[in-house]
Design an enzyme around this catalytic site. Sequence first.
Site, mmCIF file in Angstrom:
data_model
loop_
_atom_site.group_PDB
_atom_site.id
_atom_site.type_symbol
_atom_site.label_atom_id
_atom_site.label_comp_id
_atom_site.label_asym_id
_atom_site.label_seq_id
_atom_site.Cartn_x
_atom_site.Cartn_y
_atom_site.Cartn_z
ATOM 1 N N CYS A 96 2.389 -31.511 -20.234
ATOM 2 C CA CYS A 96 2.467 -32.780 -19.511
ATOM 3 C C CYS A 96 2.340 -33.999 -20.433
ATOM 4 O O CYS A 96 3.269 -34.292 -21.180
ATOM 5 C CB CYS A 96 1.424 -32.761 -18.393
ATOM 6 S SG CYS A 96 1.781 -33.889 -17.045
ATOM 7 N N HIS A 195 0.610 -27.198 -15.118
ATOM 8 C CA HIS A 195 -0.836 -27.018 -15.131
ATOM 9 C C HIS A 195 -1.110 -25.742 -14.330
ATOM 10 O O HIS A 195 -0.199 -25.100 -13.830
ATOM 11 C CB HIS A 195 -1.541 -28.197 -14.467
ATOM 12 C CG HIS A 195 -1.199 -29.519 -15.076
ATOM 13 N ND1 HIS A 195 -1.687 -29.926 -16.294
ATOM 14 C CD2 HIS A 195 -0.410 -30.537 -14.637
ATOM 15 C CE1 HIS A 195 -1.226 -31.137 -16.571
ATOM 16 N NE2 HIS A 195 -0.449 -31.528 -15.583
HETATM 17 N N1 GLN Z 1 0.348 -39.724 -17.231
HETATM 18 C C1 GLN Z 1 1.475 -38.852 -17.247
HETATM 19 C C2 GLN Z 1 2.329 -38.881 -15.991
HETATM 20 O O1 GLN Z 1 1.867 -39.193 -14.917
HETATM 21 C C3 GLN Z 1 0.999 -37.449 -17.536
HETATM 22 C C4 GLN Z 1 0.086 -36.884 -16.490
HETATM 23 C C5 GLN Z 1 -0.507 -35.555 -16.865
HETATM 24 O O2 GLN Z 1 -0.622 -35.213 -18.045
HETATM 25 N N2 GLN Z 1 -0.944 -34.816 -15.896
HETATM 26 O O3 GLN Z 1 3.476 -38.542 -16.086
#
Ligand code: GLN
Length: 226
Positions: A96, A195
Site C-alpha cells: 500500500c 492488507h
Molecule cells: N495513504 C494511502 C492511501 O490512502 C495509503 C494507505 C495505506 O497504506 N493503507 O492511498
Amino acid sequence: MDEKTIKIAYLYEDLMNTYGDCGDVKILKYLLKLRGYQTQVDNVSLGDEFNAFDYDFVFFGGGQDFEQTVVAKDLPRHKETLEKYINSNKPMLCICGGYQLMGTYYKTNEGITIKGLDILPLHTVFKADKRMIGDTRFMTEWGEVKAFENHSGQTYFDNPDKLHPLGEMIEGYGNNPQDHVEGLRYRNFIGSYSHGPLLKNTNVANAIIELILAWHEERIKTPVAK
Ligand code: GLN
C-alpha cells in the site's frame, strides 16, 4: 555469519504499519522457523544507515498520508541501494503506502505531491470520491489470494505493456478502479495493496520464502557489502 539466521529489513516499521502489515513479517518468521531458520528483523527508521545487501529480504508496509510525507523526506538516502537490490533480483515486498512510495509520485488528498523513490515507473493519485475499501480476491502466478484493501490512492503504471501486475482482480479494486489488476511483480519485487496481512496467503508467503532462501545462500557465500 550465522547460516541459519535470516535478516529482514523492515523499512520504517514504527511509521509504516497500517492494518497490521507487520503480520507479513511475523508470518515469514513463523514459516522460516518451521524450516529451521531464525530471523533477525531490523527496523530501519528515520536517520538510520542502511545497505540493502546486508539483508535477505526488505519489507515496507502501508502508511497514512501524514506518515508517508515524513518517510518520503528520509527515503531518498536509500534510493541507490534499493534500486541496485531490486534490479539484481533480490526479494522485496511493499504494501500500500510503501508500494506507492516506490513509484514516481503520490499526489495526496491535499494536492501535495509526495516524491517517490522513482525506482518503479508508476504513479499514484488520491481520489477523495472513491475510497477503495473492502475484501479483495485476485489470481496470481501462485494461485488465488484473499486480502483486504483500504486506500484512496489510485496507482497507474506509466508503461503498462512493460510492467506485470501481481494479479488479476476477481473481487475488489486493486491498483485502481479501471485496470482490474492488483499490485506489481517486477523481478523479485512485489508491490501490493493487500492488507490482511497479504502473507496469510501461504502460497505467496512460501513463494517469497523460496526467493529469500535462494538469495540467503548466495549472500552468506559473499558477505562483502556491495
Ligand atoms: N495513504 C494511502 C492511501 O490512502 C495509503 C494507505 C495505506 O497504506 N493503507 O492511498
